[in-house]
Design an enzyme around this catalytic site. Sequence first.
Site, PDB file in Angstrom:
ATOM      1  N   SER A 248      36.810  39.532  45.054  1.00 15.53           N
ATOM      2  CA  SER A 248      36.754  40.938  45.474  1.00 15.53           C
ATOM      3  C   SER A 248      37.795  41.831  44.818  1.00 15.53           C
ATOM      4  O   SER A 248      37.775  43.052  45.034  1.00 15.53           O
ATOM      5  CB  SER A 248      36.862  41.036  46.994  1.00 15.53           C
ATOM      6  OG  SER A 248      35.655  40.600  47.591  1.00 15.53           O
ATOM      7  N   VAL A 249      38.680  41.278  44.009  1.00 15.60           N
ATOM      8  CA  VAL A 249      39.531  42.135  43.181  1.00 15.60           C
ATOM      9  C   VAL A 249      38.670  42.889  42.172  1.00 15.60           C
ATOM     10  O   VAL A 249      39.092  43.887  41.591  1.00 15.60           O
ATOM     11  CB  VAL A 249      40.629  41.304  42.494  1.00 15.60           C
ATOM     12  CG1 VAL A 249      41.478  42.159  41.571  1.00 15.60           C
ATOM     13  CG2 VAL A 249      41.533  40.649  43.552  1.00 15.60           C
TER      14      VAL A 249
END
Length: 397
Positions: free
Chosen positions: A69-70
């Site tokens: 999710s970065v």
Amino acid sequence: MLPPSVPLPGSLSARIDHVIDQALSEQRLVGAVVLVAQDGLLRHQRAAGLADREAGRPMSADTLFRLASVSKPIVSAAAMVLVAQQRLTLDAPITCWLPDFQPRLADGTPAQITPRQLLSHTAGLGYRFLEADCDGPYARAGISDGMDRSGITLAENLRRLAGVPLGYVPGSGWGYSLATDVLGALIERICAMPLAQAVRALVTAPLGMDDTDFHAVDAGRLAAAYVSDTPVPRRMRELDIVPAFEDTAGIRFQPARAVDRDAYPSAGAGMVGSAGDLLRLLEVLRQGGAPLLPAAQVGEMGRNQTGELALANAPGFGFGLGFSVLRDPLLAASPESPGTWRWGGAYGHSWFVDRQCGLSVVAFTNTLYEGMSGRFVTELRDAVYAGGGAAASGKQP
């Protein structure tokens, strides 16, 4: 390039190193890269532990990581560039660009979703890994969360997603979701090019983020992935299902996706990159957005878009356009300033930006979920702010 390097005071630097060393010695982490920048200067840089335990390969500053999710703040920034270019309108229906993506409410009522709701995760969508078991509606529809090698295209995944009823009326709730993947398809449509090329043109190339793409640009620098376990973290299996929260089905991980150039580009979870590249983006945003975005667009990204809506497992936080925003430090039990941006990644990452203190912190690890939501994350945060030092005051020593 990273910001110019000026070390933190010895005591503060030692506290950060102690947190890293303790997590490694207690075998909560296999390896980590930690970067701390303040007032535009790189104040602490440490690569520690092993990138690949079985091969004996040490962690290095240029190690590549599966971002999970970065990926979201990177793709969200790309969308905001389109907003700044007046090619995307935050509050228009996404059917203006994606006419075939028309999910409905549970009673069959049509629903209208906007880019703002995609960016703030208020669109009514969900994630397969958050369902209670493997028989949930997303699982039955064969929807991918973007971290497995599903063998389907982005268009097919969105077709399946559109067939599942929304969890709530868009704008009326908050739920972490595949909304960023829908945003990726929208970016593709506006730019008339594959998402990887669009993100490169809009964000990573202008900022010199040469390590960041939807596959590992150099497989030899890619960190191995590990799962928190006792007595030591275990190496991730070829297909591993690991619950991120109690009473959930779990994330379907396939670490080989990072070297599969044929895997569809998951805007919310599918990128690979380095800690230095992310710090570069965060510092550009922290300092007002130039040359990527005007300050007004950065301000909109960092504004709480969710009002008083509760974020699951994040008391005191709201959500902006691409990341969480701290609303109430007391409720969050955090030393961070109000308005601090924060998020992480399931493969073992966390980051935050405290604009009041001029501070950007990136911590990439190869151990899930310790590096995303374990003790290490809280201990590192507290070490940065400890003692009322430079980070806490927002002033250079």
